[in-house]
Design an enzyme around this catalytic site. Structure first.
Site, PDB file in Angstrom:
ATOM      1  N   LYS A  13       0.824  -1.205   0.000  1.00 49.09           N
ATOM      2  CA  LYS A  13       0.000   0.000   0.000  1.00 49.09           C
ATOM      3  C   LYS A  13       0.862   1.261   0.000  1.00 49.09           C
ATOM      4  O   LYS A  13       0.656   2.165  -0.801  1.00 49.09           O
ATOM      5  CB  LYS A  13      -0.947   0.010   1.216  1.00 49.09           C
ATOM      6  CG  LYS A  13      -1.910  -1.178   1.231  1.00 49.09           C
ATOM      7  CD  LYS A  13      -2.835  -1.154   2.426  1.00 49.09           C
ATOM      8  CE  LYS A  13      -2.162  -1.324   3.771  1.00 49.09           C
ATOM      9  NZ  LYS A  13      -1.541  -2.639   3.995  1.00 49.09           N
ATOM     10  N   ARG A  88      -9.744   0.329   8.941  1.00 48.70           N
ATOM     11  CA  ARG A  88      -9.253  -1.025   9.181  1.00 48.70           C
ATOM     12  C   ARG A  88     -10.284  -1.910   9.850  1.00 48.70           C
ATOM     13  O   ARG A  88     -10.011  -3.065  10.130  1.00 48.70           O
ATOM     14  CB  ARG A  88      -8.017  -0.955  10.076  1.00 48.70           C
ATOM     15  CG  ARG A  88      -6.712  -1.153   9.288  1.00 48.70           C
ATOM     16  CD  ARG A  88      -5.598  -1.081  10.293  1.00 48.70           C
ATOM     17  NE  ARG A  88      -4.407  -1.758   9.926  1.00 48.70           N
ATOM     18  CZ  ARG A  88      -3.348  -1.158   9.402  1.00 48.70           C
ATOM     19  NH1 ARG A  88      -3.384   0.098   9.053  1.00 48.70           N
ATOM     20  NH2 ARG A  88      -2.253  -1.841   9.190  1.00 48.70           N
ATOM     21  N   ARG A 127      11.518  -5.547   4.862  1.00 48.41           N
ATOM     22  CA  ARG A 127      11.162  -4.113   4.750  1.00 48.41           C
ATOM     23  C   ARG A 127      12.079  -3.246   5.602  1.00 48.41           C
ATOM     24  O   ARG A 127      12.417  -3.577   6.733  1.00 48.41           O
ATOM     25  CB  ARG A 127       9.716  -3.918   5.204  1.00 48.41           C
ATOM     26  CG  ARG A 127       9.350  -2.449   5.377  1.00 48.41           C
ATOM     27  CD  ARG A 127       7.886  -2.201   5.327  1.00 48.41           C
ATOM     28  NE  ARG A 127       7.120  -2.929   6.310  1.00 48.41           N
ATOM     29  CZ  ARG A 127       5.780  -2.983   6.315  1.00 48.41           C
ATOM     30  NH1 ARG A 127       5.089  -2.370   5.386  1.00 48.41           N
ATOM     31  NH2 ARG A 127       5.152  -3.657   7.243  1.00 48.41           N
ATOM     32  N   ARG A 160      11.033  -1.926  11.227  1.00 45.28           N
ATOM     33  CA  ARG A 160       9.957  -1.598  12.153  1.00 45.28           C
ATOM     34  C   ARG A 160       9.871  -2.626  13.280  1.00 45.28           C
ATOM     35  O   ARG A 160      10.048  -3.812  13.050  1.00 45.28           O
ATOM     36  CB  ARG A 160       8.615  -1.559  11.398  1.00 45.28           C
ATOM     37  CG  ARG A 160       8.437  -0.301  10.613  1.00 45.28           C
ATOM     38  CD  ARG A 160       7.266  -0.346   9.655  1.00 45.28           C
ATOM     39  NE  ARG A 160       6.039  -0.918  10.198  1.00 45.28           N
ATOM     40  CZ  ARG A 160       4.881  -0.923   9.536  1.00 45.28           C
ATOM     41  NH1 ARG A 160       4.813  -0.390   8.324  1.00 45.28           N
ATOM     42  NH2 ARG A 160       3.808  -1.467  10.070  1.00 45.28           N
ATOM     43  N   ARG A 171      -0.757  -9.352  13.265  1.00 44.20           N
ATOM     44  CA  ARG A 171      -1.325  -8.368  12.335  1.00 44.20           C
ATOM     45  C   ARG A 171      -2.124  -9.057  11.231  1.00 44.20           C
ATOM     46  O   ARG A 171      -3.155  -8.548  10.798  1.00 44.20           O
ATOM     47  CB  ARG A 171      -0.195  -7.510  11.735  1.00 44.20           C
ATOM     48  CG  ARG A 171       0.300  -6.459  12.722  1.00 44.20           C
ATOM     49  CD  ARG A 171       1.699  -6.003  12.420  1.00 44.20           C
ATOM     50  NE  ARG A 171       1.794  -5.283  11.173  1.00 44.20           N
ATOM     51  CZ  ARG A 171       2.915  -5.139  10.478  1.00 44.20           C
ATOM     52  NH1 ARG A 171       4.033  -5.671  10.916  1.00 44.20           N
ATOM     53  NH2 ARG A 171       2.917  -4.462   9.365  1.00 44.20           N
TER      54      ARG A 171
HETATM   55  P1  ADP Z   1       2.108  -1.936   3.178  1.00 45.76           P
HETATM   56  O1  ADP Z   1       2.118  -0.434   3.157  1.00 45.76           O
HETATM   57  O2  ADP Z   1       0.916  -2.519   2.496  1.00 45.76           O
HETATM   58  O3  ADP Z   1       2.318  -2.523   4.542  1.00 45.76           O
HETATM   59  P2  ADP Z   1       4.707  -1.684   1.844  1.00 45.76           P
HETATM   60  O4  ADP Z   1       4.437  -0.760   0.707  1.00 45.76           O
HETATM   61  O5  ADP Z   1       5.411  -1.139   3.019  1.00 45.76           O
HETATM   62  O6  ADP Z   1       3.327  -2.427   2.298  1.00 45.76           O
HETATM   63  O7  ADP Z   1       5.495  -2.946   1.239  1.00 45.76           O
HETATM   64  C1  ADP Z   1       5.981  -3.988   2.096  1.00 45.76           C
HETATM   65  C2  ADP Z   1       7.392  -4.376   1.653  1.00 45.76           C
HETATM   66  O8  ADP Z   1       7.324  -5.027   0.369  1.00 45.76           O
HETATM   67  C3  ADP Z   1       8.351  -3.201   1.467  1.00 45.76           C
HETATM   68  O9  ADP Z   1       9.624  -3.621   1.886  1.00 45.76           O
HETATM   69  C4  ADP Z   1       8.319  -2.916  -0.049  1.00 45.76           C
HETATM   70  O10 ADP Z   1       9.551  -2.389  -0.504  1.00 45.76           O
HETATM   71  C5  ADP Z   1       8.069  -4.318  -0.629  1.00 45.76           C
HETATM   72  N1  ADP Z   1       7.201  -4.302  -1.804  1.00 45.76           N
HETATM   73  C6  ADP Z   1       6.110  -3.538  -2.033  1.00 45.76           C
HETATM   74  N2  ADP Z   1       5.532  -3.825  -3.202  1.00 45.76           N
HETATM   75  C7  ADP Z   1       6.284  -4.821  -3.751  1.00 45.76           C
HETATM   76  C8  ADP Z   1       6.212  -5.578  -4.971  1.00 45.76           C
HETATM   77  N3  ADP Z   1       5.227  -5.368  -5.851  1.00 45.76           N
HETATM   78  N4  ADP Z   1       7.149  -6.521  -5.194  1.00 45.76           N
HETATM   79  C9  ADP Z   1       8.127  -6.747  -4.282  1.00 45.76           C
HETATM   80  N5  ADP Z   1       8.258  -6.075  -3.128  1.00 45.76           N
HETATM   81  C10 ADP Z   1       7.353  -5.126  -2.851  1.00 45.76           C
HETATM   82  P1  AMP Z   2       0.681   0.149   8.953  1.00 50.60           P
HETATM   83  O1  AMP Z   2       1.790   1.137   8.816  1.00 50.60           O
HETATM   84  O2  AMP Z   2      -0.520   0.516   8.151  1.00 50.60           O
HETATM   85  O3  AMP Z   2       1.136  -1.261   8.719  1.00 50.60           O
HETATM   86  O4  AMP Z   2       0.204   0.222  10.464  1.00 50.60           O
HETATM   87  C1  AMP Z   2       1.043  -0.153  11.527  1.00 50.60           C
HETATM   88  C2  AMP Z   2       0.243  -0.321  12.806  1.00 50.60           C
HETATM   89  O5  AMP Z   2      -0.353   0.931  13.181  1.00 50.60           O
HETATM   90  C3  AMP Z   2      -0.929  -1.309  12.729  1.00 50.60           C
HETATM   91  O6  AMP Z   2      -0.544  -2.651  12.927  1.00 50.60           O
HETATM   92  C4  AMP Z   2      -1.820  -0.789  13.869  1.00 50.60           C
HETATM   93  O7  AMP Z   2      -1.324  -1.180  15.128  1.00 50.60           O
HETATM   94  C5  AMP Z   2      -1.641   0.720  13.755  1.00 50.60           C
HETATM   95  N1  AMP Z   2      -2.644   1.301  12.835  1.00 50.60           N
HETATM   96  C6  AMP Z   2      -2.420   1.865  11.617  1.00 50.60           C
HETATM   97  N2  AMP Z   2      -3.574   2.278  11.054  1.00 50.60           N
HETATM   98  C7  AMP Z   2      -4.555   1.942  11.946  1.00 50.60           C
HETATM   99  C8  AMP Z   2      -5.968   2.068  11.961  1.00 50.60           C
HETATM  100  N3  AMP Z   2      -6.638   2.605  10.915  1.00 50.60           N
HETATM  101  N4  AMP Z   2      -6.658   1.620  13.042  1.00 50.60           N
HETATM  102  C9  AMP Z   2      -6.011   1.087  14.093  1.00 50.60           C
HETATM  103  N5  AMP Z   2      -4.685   0.908  14.140  1.00 50.60           N
HETATM  104  C10 AMP Z   2      -3.962   1.333  13.083  1.00 50.60           C
END
Ligand code: ADP
Ligand code: AMP
Length: 214
Positions: A13, A88, A127, A160, A171
């Site tokens: 995302k 969420r 990541r 993270r 999660r």
């Molecule tokens: P989210 O925001 O949904 O938690 P991220 O955008 O942080 O996901 O992506 C999770 C991890 O996967 C990051 O390390 C990112 O660089 C990697 N990633 C994202 N999209 C792709 C893809 N299409 N192919 C391979 N790796 C990806």
């Molecule tokens: P994310 O960066 O989206 O993966 O979010 C990291 C963490 O932040 C999640 O696992 C939750 O603990 C908290 N969080 C993010 N967005 C929300 C939301 N909309 N509602 C509740 N918790 C959230």
């Protein structure tokens, strides 16, 4: 055009949001990024949120929903909004409907990024992020030029605290029990598109662009 990016943790995302905000001249509102900035800056909200985040649980709705309004009310009227990580659960989705209606706005599209669990685990374990800017890397799929350093700002990248195996399991469980119902919620409203997120970032972005043209 106001968009929600929906999908399990690690679906990509944030990665797609970075591209989409450029394409659409949009503002990204990532609740996860807002919480991480608060944790980094040692704010009272950060201290409360951290307890939940590091365990892989959702931060309570009453701490989360108002944050979104604060961020949304700062966005200029002509800009699009990209919600990343919010809503969420059903309570948040209903609060969003109500709050948008009050502001004479609406969500135009919900992009559901679909990725199987084994891919998620590989993505999350590699990541690395810049907490100041929210920029995301992956040690294998999207490595920075210099290991551990952000290409753009030179700041240190971190892993993270909630990207540990235990927190990730929690999660995913939270996603399956509380968030995935939103797929049906938005499908019934006729604004859902589902994208295959298991492709390269460019291919995923192409699918998203095509879905927005329809
Ligand atoms: P989210 O925001 O949904 O938690 P991220 O955008 O942080 O996901 O992506 C999770 C991890 O996967 C990051 O390390 C990112 O660089 C990697 N990633 C994202 N999209 C792709 C893809 N299409 N192919 C391979 N790796 C990806
Ligand atoms: P994310 O960066 O989206 O993966 O979010 C990291 C963490 O932040 C999640 O696992 C939750 O603990 C908290 N969080 C993010 N967005 C929300 C939301 N909309 N509602 C509740 N918790 C959230």
């Amino acid at each position: 055009m106001n968009i929600i990016l929906l999908g399990p943790p690690g679906a990509g995302k944030g990665t797609q949001a970075e591209r989409l905000i450029k394409q659409l001249n949009a503002v990204q509102i990532s609740t996860g990024d807002i919480f991480r900035t608060n944790i980094k800056n040692n704010t009272p909200l950060g201290a409360k949120a951290k307890e939940y985040i590091n365990k892989g649980q959702l931060v309570p709705d009453e701490l989360t929903i108002d944050l979104v309004w604060d961020a949304l009310d700062k966005v200029e009227d002509e800009k699009s909004v990209l919600l990343d990580g919010f809503p969420r659960n059903i309570t948040q989705a209903e609060a969003l409907d109500e709050g948008m209606q009050k502001r004479d706005k609406k969500i135009d599209k919900v992009i559901n990024i679909n990725v199987p669990e084994d891919v998620i685990i590989e993505r999350i374990s590699g990541r690395r992020v810049n907490v100041s800017t929210g920029k995301v890397y992956h040690i294998k799929f999207n490595p920075p030029k210099v290991e551990g350093i952000d290409d753009e700002t030179g700041e240190k990248l971190i892993q993270r605290e909630d990207d540990t195996e235990k927190a990730v399991k929690q999660r995913l469980d939270v996603y399956n029990k509380q968030t995935s119902v939103l797929i049906d919620y938005y499908d019934k409203k006729g604004i859902l598109v589902t994208i295959d997120g298991a492709k390269t970032p460019d291919e995923v972005f192409d699918q998203i662009k095509k879905s927005l043209e329809k």
